[in-house]
Scaffold this motif. Structure first.
Motif, PDB file in Angstrom:
ATOM      1  N   VAL A 138       0.820  -1.219   0.000  1.00 19.51           N
ATOM      2  CA  VAL A 138       0.000   0.000   0.000  1.00 19.51           C
ATOM      3  C   VAL A 138       0.852   1.266   0.000  1.00 19.51           C
ATOM      4  N   ARG A 139       2.138   1.105  -0.226  1.00 21.25           N
ATOM      5  CA  ARG A 139       3.070   2.231  -0.359  1.00 21.25           C
ATOM      6  C   ARG A 139       3.174   3.069   0.916  1.00 21.25           C
ATOM      7  N   LYS A 158      -5.112   4.739   3.390  1.00 18.24           N
ATOM      8  CA  LYS A 158      -4.251   3.668   2.892  1.00 18.24           C
ATOM      9  C   LYS A 158      -3.959   2.652   3.994  1.00 18.24           C
ATOM     10  N   LEU A 192      -4.276   2.703  -5.613  1.00 25.39           N
ATOM     11  CA  LEU A 192      -4.160   1.571  -4.704  1.00 25.39           C
ATOM     12  C   LEU A 192      -5.196   0.499  -5.036  1.00 25.39           C
TER      13      LEU A 192
END
Length: 261
Positions: A138-139, A158, A192
């Motif tokens: 999810v960075r 996120k 995402l």
């Protein structure tokens, strides 16, 4: 070739609140690896239908099946355990803990090891590695040590997705994921979801009002109106239907079109 059975299906799913039928005999199937957008005007029954699938509400009639198992009478926790994950409904973050610890607690719960807020992450190597993998997906890996309360709103969203992914669900449910987000934050969440869709083992359900979001993400649209399923299919084709133009977009049918009851 034999078609793979749907991952998730509802059969005549219905809920009544007194004399009001909020969801009326909705039968719908969701295949593995697809993203289905559930749309309709305000009050159409979209979130109520979501609540019936995820177990927050108990159906008055009908059935919910996951991998051919009848889960209609199971509660939200049991459905989550079976593989249904839901984001953007209730915030379930621990604001005083770090991003990594939030995800690790979910991984730990999934592994049936119980919660231990005071244990060190490196004492459970495999749990820590799984948490790191989810954060990378999810960075958020570069923000692993930040306190959740210090995260921007978009990153908190996120993180909610990360915590859902940590439960390893087969079905991911997003209820208006871009609601309340700034113009700059919206593309982050959409990217995402797009990345999650690329994993063809996941089945995604999305309630969304923004048509540009729907067109860019959805493989299929399901349209609800007054609690009834009125159309479903390819997004481009469904959005052209008179019943959708009238019910969802509020437009009158084109001249010469047949009147609908």
């Amino acid at each position: 070739m034999t078609r793979e059975p749907p991952v998730l299906a509802t059969q005549d799913l219905t809920i009544r609140f007194g004399g009001h039928v909020a969801v009326d005999a909705v039968s719908c199937a969701f295949d593995r690896g697809t993203l289905t957008a559930i749309v309709g005007p305000n009050g159409a029954g979209k979130t109520t239908y979501f609540n019936l699938i995820s177990g927050q509400l108990t159906a008055s009639a009908g059935r919910v099946h996951l991998n051919a198992e009848d889960i209609t009478r199971l509660g939200p926790a049991a459905r989550c355990d079976r593989g249904i994950g839901r984001a953007f409904q209730l915030t379930s973050l621990f604001p005083s803990l770090s991003v990594r610890e939030n995800v690790r607690l979910v991984v730990q719960s999934r592994a049936r090891r119980g919660f231990d807020l005071f244990s060190r992450a490196d004492s459970h190597v495999e749990l820590a590695e799984r948490a790191e993998h989810v954060l990378a997906e999810v960075r958020l890996a570069d923000k692993r040590d930040m306190t959740v309360s210090a995260l921007p709103h978009g990153d908190q969203r996120k993180l909610e997705v990360a915590m859902m992914i940590a439960l390893a669900p087969q079905v991911l449910m997003f209820d208006e994921p871009t609601a309340g987000m700034s113009v700059d934050e919206v593309p982050v969440i959409l990217d995402l979801i797009r990345d999650l869709k690329a994993d063809h083992d996941r089945t995604i359900l999305l309630v969304e009002h923004k048509m540009d979001v729907i067109r860019s993400l959805a493989d299929r649209i399901v349209v609800l109106h007054n609690g009834t399923l009125v159309a479903e299919g390819d997004p481009g084709e469904v959005m052209k239907m008179d019943v959708v133009q009238e019910a969802y977009l509020g437009r009158a049918p084109a001249a010469g079109a047949e009147a609908r009851p």
